[in-house]
Write an enzyme that holds these catalytic residues in place. Structure first.
Site, mmCIF file in Angstrom:
data_model
loop_
_atom_site.group_PDB
_atom_site.id
_atom_site.type_symbol
_atom_site.label_atom_id
_atom_site.label_comp_id
_atom_site.label_asym_id
_atom_site.label_seq_id
_atom_site.Cartn_x
_atom_site.Cartn_y
_atom_site.Cartn_z
ATOM 1 C CG LEU A 107 -8.641 31.068 53.541
ATOM 2 C CD1 LEU A 107 -8.529 29.567 53.294
ATOM 3 C CD2 LEU A 107 -9.724 31.372 54.577
ATOM 4 C CD GLU A 160 -5.282 29.671 46.651
ATOM 5 O OE1 GLU A 160 -4.756 28.804 47.357
ATOM 6 O OE2 GLU A 160 -5.746 29.438 45.503
ATOM 7 N NE ARG A 190 -17.805 74.383 62.882
ATOM 8 C CZ ARG A 190 -16.909 74.913 62.073
ATOM 9 N NH1 ARG A 190 -15.672 75.116 62.489
ATOM 10 N NH2 ARG A 190 -17.239 75.214 60.827
ATOM 11 N N GLY A 192 -18.651 67.994 58.942
ATOM 12 C CA GLY A 192 -18.832 68.790 57.738
ATOM 13 C C GLY A 192 -17.588 68.751 56.865
ATOM 14 C CD GLU A 205 -10.672 37.155 60.661
ATOM 15 O OE1 GLU A 205 -11.319 36.292 61.278
ATOM 16 O OE2 GLU A 205 -9.737 37.803 61.150
#
Length: 390
Positions: free
Chosen positions: A134, A136, A277, A348, A372
């Site tokens: 579709l 272009e 962490r 981080g 889309e």
């Protein structure tokens, strides 16, 4: 079954079959797709071996009837598959979504019986990949501004022009494309054609290097006096634009699912990292600033899932769903961007490194706000639907 899966089954009332699909695809994604996700992104390699495995699993034609080689299941089952794959690798999720929603479904839904018999079984089985032409160089959001032309000459049409950013193009055996058959009628003069890569005058040009989704193929289509048989017109001549807009209504559900998978995957990684962490003598998630980020992620992911699943269920029920699919695509894609962004913040400096996957999730998420129909186009679709009801 994870506790999260169990809770979602209750919340979203999935059938036993839909739950089985979720579990099957999740297992496949974790074992076969996630281990190579970083590699195909880094090398920009299209993993044909993964495509073949998805075909063996029956994922390439989930919503296509068994009569035409598909699994004969519903839209929601297909959406769940896209979501689960995208949770670990959005590139692979995009390959599947573009193949099913764009490259296969319009032929299945609006093609003649002979076209369906000729093309759909190979697409639905995954024997062949499909694509959708579709966009272009001068017609992106303004798809009614298509410049590719198709002139009738006897029993065939001669196409001239080019398409760009076409997913799966390098590997697709057939693509459904638009071209102008009557310039005097504007968008009503656009027709849709099934073009085979072997047709004379048709060629593929390599696509540019992408920001994200780099394990998914894209390329440009070039038509230079390309000869297409007249029987390869999908639907009546002049209704190609209408057909493609209807296709995009359904395709937006799959892009919503793609974005949902990205958001869920990014949140999964952030939760795991926050639980491992330790900073200032506490686990990361014990800091209120991080805990609040995780809570916001959960709300956005859950809201996106509601919108995406709801639009899929409307489609399955044969009810209007264009406004809802635009809402699902808009919200889920922008939520994916926010969730992935916050996941990097939680990681981080580690999140800024390619050693960890969250930077890939953010890069991949961006396409969902563009492909889309951009977020701006979705807002137009939604607002026009609102005003039409007045």
């Amino acid at each position: 079954m994870t506790s999260e899966t169990s809770s979602m089954t209750t919340t979203f009332d999935l059938t036993d079959e839909q739950q089985m699909i979720r579990e099957t695809v999740r297992k496949f994604a974790l074992e076969e797709i996630e281990p190579i996700a970083a590699e195909i992104d880094e090398t920009r390699r299209f993993p044909m071996e993964t495509w073949r495995k998805m075909a063996e699993l029956g994922l390439c034609g989930i919503p296509i009837s068994e009569e035409y080689g598909g699994a004969g299941l519903d839209t929601l089952s297909y959406i769940i598959a896209v979501e689960e794959i995208s949770r670990v690798c959005a590139s692979t999720g995009l390959t599947l979504a573009a193949h099913v929603s764009l490259g296969t479904y319009p032929i299945y839904a609006w093609g003649s019986e002979s076209l369906k018999r000729k093309y759909v079984p190979a697409l639905a089985s995954g024997e062949e990949l499909g694509g959708y032409g579709l966009t272009e160089p001068g017609a992106g959001s303004d798809s009614g501004g298509t410049k590719t032309t198709a002139v009738r000459k006897g029993d065939r049409y001669v196409l001239n022009g080019r398409k760009c950013f076409i997913t799966n193009a390098t590997y697709a055996k057939s693509l459904i494309c638009t071209a102008v058959t009557d310039p005097s009628r504007g968008a009503k003069g656009i027709s849709a054609f099934v073009v085979e890569r072997a047709f004379p005058g048709f060629s593929i040009e390599k696509g540019e290097v992408k920001l994200g989704m780099r394990g998914s193929d894209w390329a440009s289509l070039v038509f230079e006096d390309c000869e297409v048989p007249a029987e390869n017109v999908v639907g009546p001549e002049g209704e190609g634009f209408k057909t493609f807009m209807k296709t995009l209504d359904g395709g937006r559900i799959s892009i919503g699912a793609l974005a949902l998978g990205i958001a869920q995957g990014a949140m999964d990684k952030a939760v795991a990292f926050a639980n491992e962490r330790v900073t200032f003598g506490k686990k990361l998630h014990e800091h209120q600033a991080v805990a609040f980020k995780l809570a916001d992620m959960a709300v956005q992911v859950e809201a996106a899932r509601h919108l995406v699943y709801h639009s899929a269920r409307l489609k399955d029920a044969g009810r209007p769903f264009g406004r809802e699919s635009a809402m699902a695509k808009l919200y889920a894609s922008e939520a994916a961007m926010k969730v992935a962004y916050d996941a990097i913040q939680i990681y981080g400096g580690n999140g800024y490194s390619r050693e960890y996957p969250v930077e890939r999730y953010l890069r991949d998420a961006k396409l969902c706000t563009i492909g889309e129909g951009t977020s701006e186009i979705q807002r137009l679709v939604i607002s026009r639907a609102m005003l039409k009801s007045l």
